[in-house]
Write an enzyme that holds these catalytic residues in place. Structure first.
Site, short mmCIF file in Angstrom:
data_model
loop_
_atom_site.label_atom_id
_atom_site.label_comp_id
_atom_site.label_asym_id
_atom_site.label_seq_id
_atom_site.Cartn_x
_atom_site.Cartn_y
_atom_site.Cartn_z
N HIS A 122 43.08 71.01 63.24
CA HIS A 122 42.23 70.26 63.63
C HIS A 122 41.11 70.69 64.64
O HIS A 122 39.86 70.77 64.51
CB HIS A 122 42.70 68.74 64.20
CG HIS A 122 43.68 68.15 63.49
ND1 HIS A 122 43.39 68.28 62.09
CD2 HIS A 122 44.64 67.25 63.65
CE1 HIS A 122 44.41 67.55 61.48
NE2 HIS A 122 45.24 66.81 62.47
N ARG A 124 60.50 59.60 44.53
CA ARG A 124 61.88 59.62 43.97
C ARG A 124 62.44 58.23 44.18
O ARG A 124 63.40 57.81 43.50
CB ARG A 124 62.58 60.48 45.00
CG ARG A 124 62.62 61.75 44.69
CD ARG A 124 63.14 62.84 45.72
NE ARG A 124 62.90 62.59 47.01
CZ ARG A 124 62.85 63.52 47.84
NH1 ARG A 124 63.58 64.73 47.52
NH2 ARG A 124 62.54 63.54 49.04
N LEU A 183 23.89 57.61 72.73
CA LEU A 183 23.90 57.29 71.25
C LEU A 183 25.23 56.98 70.66
O LEU A 183 26.05 57.71 70.53
CB LEU A 183 23.26 58.28 70.39
CG LEU A 183 23.58 58.19 68.60
CD1 LEU A 183 22.74 56.92 68.43
CD2 LEU A 183 23.15 59.34 67.75
N ALA A 200 51.25 58.19 52.31
CA ALA A 200 50.46 57.31 51.03
C ALA A 200 50.36 55.83 51.48
O ALA A 200 49.19 55.34 51.13
CB ALA A 200 51.34 57.50 49.80
#
Length: 510
Positions: free
Chosen positions: A256, A63, A411, A35
């Site tokens: 992944h 918590r 690119l 988070a």
């Protein structure tokens, strides 16, 4: 009658409808590392760019016992504010952030959370809730049960965003799916693989199917081998306890890198709808056999050559007898008409010489005759850092002779699109969840098929205690046998190009 039909259709399309108003995002695990590093910065990025629904509210749940002021202080500390304008925007962002503390296995805690949600939802026509589970997998099932029992909205849409790992093998993954099934429909579940949110990974389908010259050569007749590489320049450094439980294969390759492989190898979908794209990805996975141990090498990093960086086992959180691989190279094959016989070489490792994720597609040799030992063409897609695409091609060296030289069509996004910001992967994925777009999330049958490919290898490595990973120095390219391994599957290295990627300072965006 018409309104009843409309409401019924809306409920049926709840998983795919865009949430524009009356929406609350609940971050479960709001005091945790994920988070802090990803979820809140992504939410703020969406807010800054005006992508969040009108009247959005964000509720943190964890918590950790802290009051509202301490929570806001933490949220502010998660987000960089290099300018006064961004600082003011953060002040505004914090105005609709609230926090509730509670346990993950107590009815009373989630009843209290629901009361808080109903309080801030007063006056809304609907209760649209997105539950972002930034939590360890050990509490997924418990929290899922609690949310369904005590916090499921009576009138509105509910969605749950689940972070990897989705199990440790095929059986544990299926157990997790069975635990979620009674509570959540598949259309309500958004399984995040953040690599699917990265700009260059999302660009693969556009490059493939929007450019005919790529599409025409995208097969076994023209492509000799494909490499998908993930490199980190740092080790576990205090987080070895978590990593040792999973290892580099479960942590990076089964999810992944395999997701990138499916996008590279899939057939053209009927449309860009989520289900059509995911149907084609599943077809690729079902055409793959389980990874064979003979096509795998594993390694574990030791001390750096100068002794300044510690070995993996010198991490205090790592068992001294650990056989956990911090590096792996493996080869997968796809048994279908397009790819039969083409090796897909996946490489991933920690404590290597650089930060890099790239896709390298090497084409077959030029027909011999007028040229002798001319280098192969390569298409390279740099996922991170410095998002770029370049094609290595042969050209005549200017002058009076017919000497050839390798050059590149380059690119580099930051040069070509210097006025545009490349969004962070988590910003893109949270926005997709708000829109109800599942394209860049993992479906249940897709997850099942991916674990089927990797589980036999994982069990083989776990069960055979005599298999010891090869040691490689911290800061090196990996085990000494790596080049011979890739060469044995057809990769030809050529230094004729002398191509050096432009080195610029970029933040770590993993």
């Amino acid at each position: 009658m018409a309104s009843t039909i409309a409401r019924t259709e809306e409920r049926q399309n709840a998983g795919t409808m865009e949430l524009k108003d009356d929406t609350v995002i609940i971050v479960l695990g709001a005091s945790g590392d994920l988070a802090k590093k990803k979820t809140f910065p992504a939410l703020f990025g969406l807010y800054r760019n005006k992508f969040l629904p009108k009247g959005i509210k964000i509720v943190g749940y964890a918590r950790t016992n802290m009051d509202h002021e301490e929570y806001l202080r933490r949220v502010r500390s998660y987000i960089k504010t290099p300018t006064k304008e961004i600082e003011e925007q953060l002040d505004s962002f914090c105005q609709f952030c609230t926090y509730i503390s509670g346990q993950y296995d107590k009815d009373d805690s989630f009843i209290n959370l629901n009361k808080h949600l109903e309080e801030i939802e007063k006056g809304q026509k609907e209760q649209n809730r997105i539950y972002y589970m930034a939590l360890p997998p050990s509490v997924f099932t418990t929290v899922s049960d609690q949310l369904k029992r005590n916090c499921y909205p009576k009138n509105g849409v509910a969605r749950i965003i689940v972070e990897k790992p989705f199990g440790k093998d095929l059986q544990s993954s299926r157990d997790l799916q069975k635990a979620l099934e009674p509570n959540w429909k598949e259309e309500e579940i958004f399984r995040i693989d953040h690599y699917l949110g990265k700009e260059m990974v999302k660009n693969i389908l556009i490059m493939r199917f929007g450019n005919e010259f790529f599409n025409a050569t995208w097969n076994r007749h023209h492509i000799d081998n494909v490499q998908i590489t993930f490199k980190e320049p740092f080790g576990t450094e205090g987080r070895g306890g978590y990593f040792d439980e999973f290892g580099i294969i479960r942590d990076v390759m089964q999810n992944h890198l395999l997701q990138v492989l499916t996008l590279l190898a899939m057939e053209r979908p009927i449309s860009f709808s989520a289900e059509d794209i995911r149907d084609e990805k599943v077809r690729v996975l079902r055409a793959m056999d389980a990874i064979e141990p003979k096509n795998v090498i594993i390694g574990q990093y030791g001390k750096s050559l100068d002794g300044s960086k510690p070995a993996y086992k010198e991490d205090e959180t790592v068992p001294q007898d650990s056989r956990c691989p911090t590096f792996c190279a493996m080869v997968a094959y796809i048994k279908n008409e397009r790819w039969d016989g083409v090796p897909f070489i996946m490489k991933a490792g920690k404590a290597l010489n650089e930060q890099k994720t790239e896709i390298r597609i090497q084409f077959r040799d030029v027909t011999s005759g007028i040229f002798k030992d001319i280098p192969r063409n390569e298409l390279v897609i740099r996922v991170q850092p410095n998002e770029s695409v370049y094609i290595k091609m042969n050209s005549k060296l200017p002058g009076l002779s017919m000497q050839t030289v390798v050059t590149e069509l380059d690119l580099t996004y930051r040069r070509r699109f210097s006025d545009l910001k490349i969004p962070e992967a988590y910003e893109s994925l949270i926005l997709d969840a708000l829109k109800g777009d599942h394209s860049n999330f993992v479906r249940d049958d897709e997850l099942d098929a991916s674990w089927r490919i990797f589980t036999p290898l994982l069990h083989y490595l776990d069960d055979n205690k005599e298999i010891i990973p090869m040691e490689y120095p911290y800061g090196s390219r990996g085990p000494a046998v790596l080049d011979d391994f890739t060469a044995s599957f057809g990769y030809k290295f050529s230094d004729a190009a002398g191509y050096q990627w432009p080195l610029t300072s970029t933040p770590n965006r993993l």
